[in-house]
Scaffold this motif. Structure first.
Motif, PDB file in Angstrom:
ATOM      1  N   ILE A  27       0.839  -1.201   0.000  1.00 39.15           N
ATOM      2  CA  ILE A  27       0.000   0.000   0.000  1.00 39.15           C
ATOM      3  C   ILE A  27       0.875   1.251   0.000  1.00 39.15           C
ATOM      4  O   ILE A  27       0.510   2.274  -0.573  1.00 39.15           O
ATOM      5  N   GLY A  30       1.550   2.031  -3.385  1.00 44.31           N
ATOM      6  CA  GLY A  30       0.373   2.365  -4.178  1.00 44.31           C
ATOM      7  C   GLY A  30      -0.294   1.183  -4.856  1.00 44.31           C
ATOM      8  O   GLY A  30      -1.200   1.378  -5.666  1.00 44.31           O
ATOM      9  N   ASN A  31       0.107  -0.016  -4.534  1.00 42.43           N
ATOM     10  CA  ASN A  31      -0.482  -1.207  -5.155  1.00 42.43           C
ATOM     11  C   ASN A  31      -1.654  -1.686  -4.289  1.00 42.43           C
ATOM     12  O   ASN A  31      -1.509  -2.547  -3.431  1.00 42.43           O
ATOM     13  N   GLN A  32      -2.821  -1.108  -4.559  1.00 40.23           N
ATOM     14  CA  GLN A  32      -4.007  -1.405  -3.757  1.00 40.23           C
ATOM     15  C   GLN A  32      -4.477  -2.843  -3.905  1.00 40.23           C
ATOM     16  O   GLN A  32      -4.941  -3.452  -2.936  1.00 40.23           O
ATOM     17  N   ARG A  33      -4.361  -3.382  -5.091  1.00 40.12           N
ATOM     18  CA  ARG A  33      -4.824  -4.762  -5.320  1.00 40.12           C
ATOM     19  C   ARG A  33      -4.009  -5.767  -4.497  1.00 40.12           C
ATOM     20  O   ARG A  33      -4.575  -6.637  -3.826  1.00 40.12           O
ATOM     21  N   HIS A  35      -2.236  -5.091  -1.870  1.00 40.58           N
ATOM     22  CA  HIS A  35      -2.525  -4.781  -0.474  1.00 40.58           C
ATOM     23  C   HIS A  35      -3.810  -5.476  -0.021  1.00 40.58           C
ATOM     24  O   HIS A  35      -3.834  -6.150   1.007  1.00 40.58           O
ATOM     25  N   ARG A  36      -4.859  -5.304  -0.804  1.00 38.80           N
ATOM     26  CA  ARG A  36      -6.149  -5.913  -0.473  1.00 38.80           C
ATOM     27  C   ARG A  36      -6.030  -7.427  -0.365  1.00 38.80           C
ATOM     28  O   ARG A  36      -6.485  -8.036   0.611  1.00 38.80           O
ATOM     29  N   ALA A 102     -13.054  -0.208   4.041  1.00 37.72           N
ATOM     30  CA  ALA A 102     -12.420  -0.458   2.745  1.00 37.72           C
ATOM     31  C   ALA A 102     -13.447  -0.978   1.743  1.00 37.72           C
ATOM     32  O   ALA A 102     -13.474  -0.530   0.589  1.00 37.72           O
ATOM     33  N   PHE A 107     -12.048   5.274   1.888  1.00 39.81           N
ATOM     34  CA  PHE A 107     -10.617   5.041   2.087  1.00 39.81           C
ATOM     35  C   PHE A 107      -9.958   6.029   3.041  1.00 39.81           C
ATOM     36  O   PHE A 107      -8.991   5.667   3.714  1.00 39.81           O
ATOM     37  N   HIS A 110     -10.897   4.529   6.268  1.00 41.85           N
ATOM     38  CA  HIS A 110     -10.176   3.254   6.343  1.00 41.85           C
ATOM     39  C   HIS A 110      -8.729   3.477   6.762  1.00 41.85           C
ATOM     40  O   HIS A 110      -8.205   2.785   7.631  1.00 41.85           O
ATOM     41  N   ARG A 111      -8.101   4.466   6.137  1.00 39.96           N
ATOM     42  CA  ARG A 111      -6.706   4.774   6.433  1.00 39.96           C
ATOM     43  C   ARG A 111      -6.533   5.181   7.907  1.00 39.96           C
ATOM     44  O   ARG A 111      -5.589   4.753   8.576  1.00 39.96           O
TER      45      ARG A 111
END
Length: 139
Positions: A27, A30-33, A35-36, A102, A107, A110-111
């Motif tokens: 995260i 910046g790689n949200q996928r 991270h999720r 999320a 977001f 969420h953060r």
């Protein structure tokens, strides 16, 4: 080699900690996928841990394992154990709230929740592994 639920539980906690670490790193990049996916995997590891932890307590009739260490190791172990137990009770609703935010795409909220949830979840996962080593390997 004999099957051990405590060893399995330590492995599950360790796996959750690894996923949490990697999820945090992704995260930050910046790689949200990724991270999720890693955070969901950490949640699955933690949920499976909880199932087997309860099963282990049930099979042992609720009996806990005595700590065999002495000297300065005793207060170190018990401080770690007490904080682990208290935070383990707190973390589940925090995880669900953070996950809910999320899922809803909120977001910013969420953060903010994750800034509290992540270090507690990480601490509980890592100390779970350490408690296993204190009880079953080192002492």
């Amino acid at each position: 080699m004999e099957f051990s639920l405590p060893a399995l539980n330590a492995a599950l906690n360790g796996s959750a900690a690894i996923c949490l670490t990697a999820g945090f790193a992704f995260i930050r990049k910046g790689n949200q996928r990724a991270h999720r996916n890693l955070m969901v995997t950490a949640l699955i590891f933690s949920a499976v841990f909880l199932f087997f932890y309860v099963l282990d307590k049930y099979l042992k009739g609720g009996v806990h394992t005595e700590f065999g260490g002495e000297g300065y190791w005793r207060p170190i172990y018990y401080v770690m154990l007490i904080t682990h137990v208290i935070l383990a009770m707190v973390i589940l609703p925090l995880i669900f709230r953070t996950l809910y935010l999320a899922i809803k795409g909120r977001f910013d909220a969420h953060r903010k929740w994750a800034r509290v949830t992540y270090p507690i979840w990480y601490y509980v996962s890592v100390t779970g592994v350490l408690i296993y080593f204190f009880l079953y390997q080192w002492f």
